[in-house]
Scaffold this active site. Structure first.
Site, mmCIF file in Angstrom:
data_model
loop_
_atom_site.group_PDB
_atom_site.id
_atom_site.type_symbol
_atom_site.label_atom_id
_atom_site.label_comp_id
_atom_site.label_asym_id
_atom_site.label_seq_id
_atom_site.Cartn_x
_atom_site.Cartn_y
_atom_site.Cartn_z
ATOM 1 N N ASP A 1 0.799 -1.235 0.000
ATOM 2 C CA ASP A 1 0.000 0.000 0.000
ATOM 3 C C ASP A 1 0.829 1.282 0.000
ATOM 4 O OD1 ASP A 1 0.913 -0.485 2.536
ATOM 5 O OD2 ASP A 1 -0.920 0.117 3.560
ATOM 6 N N GLU B 1 12.470 -4.055 11.606
ATOM 7 C CA GLU B 1 13.554 -3.523 10.766
ATOM 8 C C GLU B 1 14.892 -3.703 11.485
ATOM 9 O OE1 GLU B 1 10.820 -1.912 11.717
ATOM 10 O OE2 GLU B 1 9.720 -1.271 9.919
HETATM 11 C C1 UGA Z 1 4.080 -0.655 9.075
HETATM 12 C C2 UGA Z 1 5.379 -0.961 8.335
HETATM 13 O O1 UGA Z 1 5.549 -0.047 7.261
HETATM 14 C C3 UGA Z 1 5.318 -2.384 7.820
HETATM 15 O O2 UGA Z 1 6.432 -2.668 7.023
HETATM 16 C C4 UGA Z 1 5.236 -3.298 9.022
HETATM 17 O O3 UGA Z 1 5.134 -4.638 8.582
HETATM 18 C C5 UGA Z 1 3.988 -2.952 9.814
HETATM 19 O O4 UGA Z 1 3.930 -1.563 10.139
HETATM 20 C C6 UGA Z 1 3.942 -3.761 11.113
HETATM 21 O O5 UGA Z 1 3.741 -3.170 12.148
HETATM 22 O O6 UGA Z 1 4.146 -4.964 11.059
HETATM 23 P P1 UGA Z 1 1.542 -0.722 8.065
HETATM 24 O O7 UGA Z 1 1.072 0.156 6.977
HETATM 25 O O8 UGA Z 1 1.053 -0.437 9.438
HETATM 26 O O9 UGA Z 1 3.093 -0.757 8.048
HETATM 27 O O10 UGA Z 1 1.260 -2.273 7.732
HETATM 28 P P2 UGA Z 1 0.432 -2.910 6.528
HETATM 29 O O11 UGA Z 1 0.679 -2.164 5.287
HETATM 30 O O12 UGA Z 1 -0.953 -3.128 6.967
HETATM 31 O O13 UGA Z 1 1.140 -4.337 6.426
HETATM 32 C C7 UGA Z 1 2.472 -4.504 5.954
HETATM 33 C C8 UGA Z 1 2.484 -5.545 4.824
HETATM 34 O O14 UGA Z 1 2.038 -6.796 5.328
HETATM 35 C C9 UGA Z 1 1.560 -5.157 3.658
HETATM 36 O O15 UGA Z 1 2.181 -5.438 2.436
HETATM 37 C C10 UGA Z 1 0.335 -6.018 3.891
HETATM 38 O O16 UGA Z 1 -0.351 -6.387 2.702
HETATM 39 C C11 UGA Z 1 0.919 -7.250 4.577
HETATM 40 N N1 UGA Z 1 -0.041 -7.898 5.506
HETATM 41 C C12 UGA Z 1 -0.776 -7.177 6.385
HETATM 42 C C13 UGA Z 1 -0.207 -9.273 5.482
HETATM 43 O O17 UGA Z 1 0.447 -9.951 4.662
HETATM 44 N N2 UGA Z 1 -1.103 -9.871 6.333
HETATM 45 C C14 UGA Z 1 -1.861 -9.163 7.221
HETATM 46 O O18 UGA Z 1 -2.661 -9.762 7.971
HETATM 47 C C15 UGA Z 1 -1.690 -7.768 7.249
HETATM 48 MN MN MN Z 2 1.161 -0.199 4.905
#
Ligand code: UGA
Ligand code: MN
Length: 344
Positions: free
Chosen positions: A203, A290
């Protein structure tokens, strides 16, 4: 050439048209033979241009099947022509994207795939948080023509975020990124494959400059990230004398060894392959993913600042608002749906 000479002769009335001599008759015959030969060659080349390799005497069914196959081959070629090319000169960017099923997934992945299509030498490793690969993701990959590896790895139940929980409680993408790293370890070789590894969440918003900045990463490179950590910009601070990273402007958990967002660094592939212990873990504090991988790979002093000494923003930590679908739910209650027969 002969034709040219003969035409010139005709133009100059050197040929006696009224009473052709033996010599002239020979010349005329030669001219005729040449013209016929040219017409035959031209006609055959025209026919071959449209040919798609069907053999003679096929039944109509087999002919249709063969035509369909040729069409599929041609459209695959068209797709790969639309995507930026692979060359042996450039290091490959291995972009790792965890993704999961939700109403906005196709929109997010469409935007990301359209960015990646413009990046040469990019290999997209997309890992679904699911038991198996989905057709939504497979279709996006197929449509894009991007070189890719499509994997799946479900987050263990106890680590899966449920809707009521605060999103900071459990890390996202851990299982998926580790699966991609394992694929890299199993399939790439430090001395043969030249490239960099980048964690590209589905995203975020990426500018094309970012990929050229990270491409020549020697160990680990870093740059500012827009809209991250509660700030407009989260960035490394450089020592004005040495130009090396000596701190960060992060406000959220600044005590982290590497207070940087996942989108703010890239790792050299050969360097990564020499460190089998480098991976993500569920057993670290929130926000330490990270730092968890980077602590095995680099020191702050070693980091390579990119994006014009960390003064430019080429990536933004954008987050897609989840879709409000109350009206859809109301439809569903009546046994109806707005997306019947469609992939949204
Ligand atoms: C922030 C960081 O930018 C992420 O790199 C980090 O993984 C995340 O926090 C975290 O706390 O773990 P954020 O925008 O809050 O990012 O997280 P998302 O974009 O919702 O998820 C990160 C990635 O994991 C996305 O590519 C999303 O598609 C994926 N994801 C999310 C999954 O594969 N499974 C899930 O249940 C939720
Ligand atoms: Mn995100």
């Amino acid at each position: 050439m002969i034709i040219k000479v003969m035409l010139r002769e005709i133009a100059h009335n050197k040929l006696n048209v009224a009473v052709p001599s033996q010599d002239m008759r020979m010349k005329r015959r030669l001219l005729l033979v040449l013209i016929v030969a040219i017409v035959i060659i031209w006609f055959t080349s025209l026919r071959n241009r449209g040919k798609i390799g069907l053999s003679e005497g096929l039944s109509p069914e087999l002919e249709i099947a063969a035509l369909k196959q040729s069409l599929a081959k041609l459209s695959a070629e068209c797709r790969s022509l639309r995507s930026a090319r692979f060359t042996s000169q450039l290091p490959v960017i291995y972009a790792i994207t965890p993704t999961y099923a939700r109403p906005v997934q196709k929109a997010d992945l469409t935007r990301l795939s359209h960015t990646f299509m413009l990046v040469p030498n990019l290999h997209w490793i997309i890992v679904e948080d699911a038991d198996g690969p989905s057709s939504i993701v497979a279709n996006i990959l197929k449509q894009s023509g991007i070189t890719h590896t499509h994997l799946s790895a479900a987050t263990p139940k106890e680590w899966k975020l449920n809707e009521k929980e605060g999103m900071w409680k459990k890390p996202r993408g851990v299982q998926q990124r580790n699966t991609a790293l394992q694929w890299i370890r199993n399939n790439l070789k430090p001395d043969v494959d030249k490239g960099v590894i980048y964690f590209a969440d589905d995203d975020n918003t990426y500018s094309l400059e970012l990929f050229e900045e990270m491409r020549d990463t020697q160990i680990v490179s870093v740059w500012p990230v827009g809209l991250a950590g509660g700030l407009l910009v989260e960035k490394p601070i450089l020592d004005p004398k040495t130009g090396h990273v000596n701190g960060w402007n992060s406000v959220w958990r600044p005590e982290r060894p590497f207070p940087v967002d996942m989108a703010g660094f890239a790792i050299n592939l050969s360097h990564f392959l020499k460190h089998p212990e480098a991976k993500f873990s569920f057993n670290v504090q929130s926000g330490y993913q990270e730092s968890e991988i980077l602590r095995h790979l680099t020191t702050t002093e070693q980091l390579e600042p990119k994006a014009n000494n960390c003064t430019k923003i080429y990536v933004w930590h954008t987050r897609t608002e989840s879709a409000r679908l109350q009206s859809e739910k109301n439809l569903n209650k009546k046994g109806l749906r707005s997306d019947a027969g469609m992939e949204v």
